[in-house]
Scaffold this motif. Sequence first.
Motif, PDB file in Angstrom:
ATOM      1  N   THR A  61       7.700 -36.836 -36.749  1.00  0.00           N
ATOM      2  CA  THR A  61       8.556 -36.232 -37.764  1.00  0.00           C
ATOM      3  C   THR A  61       9.957 -36.829 -37.678  1.00  0.00           C
ATOM      4  N   PRO A  62      10.546 -37.210 -38.804  1.00  0.00           N
ATOM      5  CA  PRO A  62      11.925 -37.705 -38.780  1.00  0.00           C
ATOM      6  C   PRO A  62      12.881 -36.590 -38.346  1.00  0.00           C
ATOM      7  N   VAL A  63      13.814 -36.933 -37.475  1.00  0.00           N
ATOM      8  CA  VAL A  63      14.803 -35.957 -37.008  1.00  0.00           C
ATOM      9  C   VAL A  63      16.190 -36.582 -37.063  1.00  0.00           C
ATOM     10  N   LEU A  64      17.172 -35.735 -37.255  1.00  0.00           N
ATOM     11  CA  LEU A  64      18.555 -36.189 -37.263  1.00  0.00           C
ATOM     12  C   LEU A  64      19.067 -36.225 -35.830  1.00  0.00           C
ATOM     13  N   ASN A  65      19.575 -37.377 -35.404  1.00  0.00           N
ATOM     14  CA  ASN A  65      20.234 -37.495 -34.115  1.00  0.00           C
ATOM     15  C   ASN A  65      21.699 -37.142 -34.359  1.00  0.00           C
ATOM     16  N   ARG A  66      22.093 -35.950 -33.979  1.00  0.00           N
ATOM     17  CA  ARG A  66      23.451 -35.483 -34.270  1.00  0.00           C
ATOM     18  C   ARG A  66      24.513 -36.302 -33.546  1.00  0.00           C
ATOM     19  N   ALA A  67      24.152 -36.914 -32.423  1.00  0.00           N
ATOM     20  CA  ALA A  67      25.116 -37.731 -31.680  1.00  0.00           C
ATOM     21  C   ALA A  67      25.476 -39.006 -32.449  1.00  0.00           C
TER      22      ALA A  67
END
Length: 157
Positions: A61-67
Amino acid sequence: NDPNNFQECIIGCATGANGNPQNCRDQCYDDPICMEKCMRSIRAISTCEFAQGNLKAACGTPVLNRATGFWQQTVKVTNVTPSTTMRNTGYVLDSLAAGWKLLNGDGVTADLLPAASPYKNLGELAPGASATFVLQFSRTGTLALGYINRVVTSEGR
């Protein structure tokens, strides 16, 4: 209806974070617009499975890397043959959704049609071996991540 959950559902659906219809029902509170977006993103993610000849691929699943502020998707490509080494293996993303850009690709197709599809070189895959890698994307706009994947074994891309 909790407006914060509704907003999270819209974000989750747009990015593909809701991975099955039950996630959609749990978060969308039967809102038809939310459900439609959620189900569309699930269909886009489910098309990431690839199997052709001696190679298969599976995507996370695509996820946002907040860093970093970039989207990430883990992909695993496997050589399913018991005796053939696959050389010059590449993972190609055809028809990448508008507003999405593959940041860590190795180029775009020129020899393989359709032209201008981003790809990632994987090199050589021994019999039964897998390559797991992370695709990194930037995003502008609101379209869900979507592309048609294929795994190729040719020198020219």
